[in-house]
Design a protein around this motif. Structure first.
Motif, short mmCIF file in Angstrom:
data_model
loop_
_atom_site.label_atom_id
_atom_site.label_comp_id
_atom_site.label_asym_id
_atom_site.label_seq_id
_atom_site.Cartn_x
_atom_site.Cartn_y
_atom_site.Cartn_z
N MET A 1 23.56 13.31 37.21
CA MET A 1 24.22 14.43 36.53
C MET A 1 23.60 14.76 35.18
O MET A 1 24.08 15.66 34.48
N GLY A 2 22.54 14.07 34.80
CA GLY A 2 21.79 14.45 33.61
C GLY A 2 22.13 13.76 32.32
O GLY A 2 21.66 14.18 31.25
N ALA A 3 22.89 12.67 32.36
CA ALA A 3 23.13 11.92 31.13
C ALA A 3 21.80 11.32 30.66
O ALA A 3 20.93 10.97 31.47
N HIS A 4 21.65 11.18 29.38
CA HIS A 4 20.44 10.59 28.79
C HIS A 4 20.70 9.16 28.32
O HIS A 4 19.83 8.32 28.38
N SER A 5 21.92 8.93 27.86
CA SER A 5 22.27 7.65 27.27
C SER A 5 23.72 7.32 27.61
O SER A 5 24.58 8.20 27.57
N LEU A 6 23.97 6.07 27.94
CA LEU A 6 25.34 5.61 28.18
C LEU A 6 25.68 4.55 27.15
O LEU A 6 24.84 3.70 26.84
N ILE A 7 26.90 4.60 26.66
CA ILE A 7 27.32 3.59 25.71
C ILE A 7 28.63 2.96 26.17
O ILE A 7 29.35 3.51 26.99
N SER A 8 28.87 1.79 25.63
CA SER A 8 30.11 1.08 25.93
C SER A 8 30.49 0.25 24.72
O SER A 8 29.64 -0.36 24.07
N TRP A 9 31.77 0.24 24.41
CA TRP A 9 32.35 -0.63 23.39
C TRP A 9 33.10 -1.73 24.12
O TRP A 9 33.92 -1.44 24.98
N VAL A 10 32.84 -2.97 23.78
CA VAL A 10 33.47 -4.10 24.47
C VAL A 10 33.97 -5.10 23.43
O VAL A 10 33.25 -5.42 22.47
N THR A 11 35.16 -5.60 23.63
CA THR A 11 35.67 -6.65 22.75
C THR A 11 34.73 -7.85 22.80
O THR A 11 34.31 -8.27 23.89
N GLY A 12 34.42 -8.41 21.67
CA GLY A 12 33.46 -9.50 21.59
C GLY A 12 33.82 -10.72 22.41
O GLY A 12 32.93 -11.47 22.84
N THR A 13 35.10 -10.92 22.69
CA THR A 13 35.51 -12.08 23.49
C THR A 13 35.46 -11.81 25.00
O THR A 13 35.70 -12.72 25.79
N ASN A 14 35.12 -10.59 25.40
CA ASN A 14 35.11 -10.23 26.82
C ASN A 14 33.73 -10.56 27.41
O ASN A 14 32.95 -9.68 27.78
N GLU A 15 33.44 -11.84 27.50
CA GLU A 15 32.14 -12.32 27.97
C GLU A 15 31.80 -11.84 29.39
O GLU A 15 30.66 -11.47 29.65
N PRO A 16 32.73 -11.84 30.35
CA PRO A 16 32.36 -11.35 31.68
C PRO A 16 31.86 -9.91 31.67
O PRO A 16 30.88 -9.57 32.33
N CYS A 17 32.50 -9.05 30.89
CA CYS A 17 32.08 -7.65 30.80
C CYS A 17 30.73 -7.55 30.10
O CYS A 17 29.84 -6.80 30.54
N LEU A 18 30.54 -8.30 29.04
CA LEU A 18 29.25 -8.28 28.34
C LEU A 18 28.12 -8.73 29.25
O LEU A 18 27.04 -8.14 29.25
N ARG A 19 28.37 -9.76 30.05
CA ARG A 19 27.34 -10.24 31.01
C ARG A 19 27.05 -9.18 32.07
O ARG A 19 25.90 -8.95 32.44
N MET A 20 28.10 -8.53 32.60
CA MET A 20 27.91 -7.51 33.62
C MET A 20 27.08 -6.35 33.07
O MET A 20 26.14 -5.88 33.73
N LEU A 21 27.39 -5.90 31.88
CA LEU A 21 26.64 -4.80 31.28
C LEU A 21 25.18 -5.20 31.03
O LEU A 21 24.26 -4.42 31.27
N ALA A 22 24.96 -6.42 30.59
CA ALA A 22 23.59 -6.90 30.37
C ALA A 22 22.82 -6.92 31.69
O ALA A 22 21.65 -6.51 31.74
N ARG A 23 23.46 -7.35 32.77
CA ARG A 23 22.79 -7.35 34.09
C ARG A 23 22.41 -5.94 34.52
O ARG A 23 21.42 -5.75 35.23
N MET A 24 23.20 -4.94 34.11
CA MET A 24 22.91 -3.55 34.46
C MET A 24 21.88 -2.92 33.53
O MET A 24 21.53 -1.77 33.70
N GLY A 25 21.42 -3.67 32.54
CA GLY A 25 20.39 -3.18 31.64
C GLY A 25 20.88 -2.65 30.30
O GLY A 25 20.09 -2.15 29.51
N PHE A 26 22.16 -2.76 30.03
CA PHE A 26 22.68 -2.34 28.73
C PHE A 26 22.16 -3.28 27.65
O PHE A 26 22.11 -4.50 27.84
#
Length: 168
Positions: free
Chosen positions: A117-142
């Motif tokens: 759909m033409g997005a150039h950049s995706l961002i996400s704000w994650v609580t620092g203690t939410n390690e599972p989410c941080l790991r998932m985003l890192a695996r996706m290349g964030f």
């Protein structure tokens, strides 16, 4: 309930999913620091949040046996038109869907749609203690860009906000 890892489907989200989405959101408001709010959302609140997204941004839900067990959608990060190609992601899973690959599958589907759909950049704000989410985003290349230290106060504790970005 069967394992969500083998029995869920991912489909486009709809306004009629608002009640189930509010239920998932409210679970985390009441029980977790992964959402920096103490305000519960009604079905109407959630509907008002997703209606501007429908048909304009990627929006997917994971469903098992007719029940929504997770959702993910993109939306504008900032309203000013200079930011129109930078989108923010929102994703939450019901507790029974966590750690079964549902979140990664939803995220991948939405990221793929954001590219189309033409997005150039995706961002996400994650609580620092939410390690599972941080790991998932890192695996996706964030990429982790920074941290707002002690930016949220919930359940009697200060929590960090971690800022991540994926260049498409």
């Amino acid at each position: 309930m069967n394992s969500p890892a083998t029995t869920y489907i991912i489909r486009p989200g709809a306004a009629d999913d608002a009640a189930a989405m509010a239920g998932i959101f409210n679970y985390y408001v009441a029980t977790s620091d992964v959402i920096f709010t103490e305000r519960q959302h009604t079905e109407a609140d959630m509907r008002a949040r997703i209606e501007p997204v429908i048909g304009r941004f990627p929006f997917m839900v994971a469903e098992q046996g007719g029940k929504v067990i997770g959702y993910c959608f993109a939306h504008l990060w900032q309203p000013d038109p200079v930011y129109r190609y930078t989108w923010e992601l929102t994703e939450y899973l019901s507790p029974e869907a966590v750690s079964h690959g549902v979140g990664s599958a939803l995220l991948k589907a939405v990221v793929d749609d954001c590219r189309r759909m033409g997005a150039h950049s995706l961002i996400s704000w994650v609580t620092g203690t939410n390690e599972p989410c941080l790991r998932m985003l890192a695996r996706m290349g964030f990429e982790r860009l920074g941290c707002l230290k002690q930016s949220g106060f919930k359940f009697g504790r200060w929590h960090d906000d971690v800022f991540l970005q994926l260049m498409l």
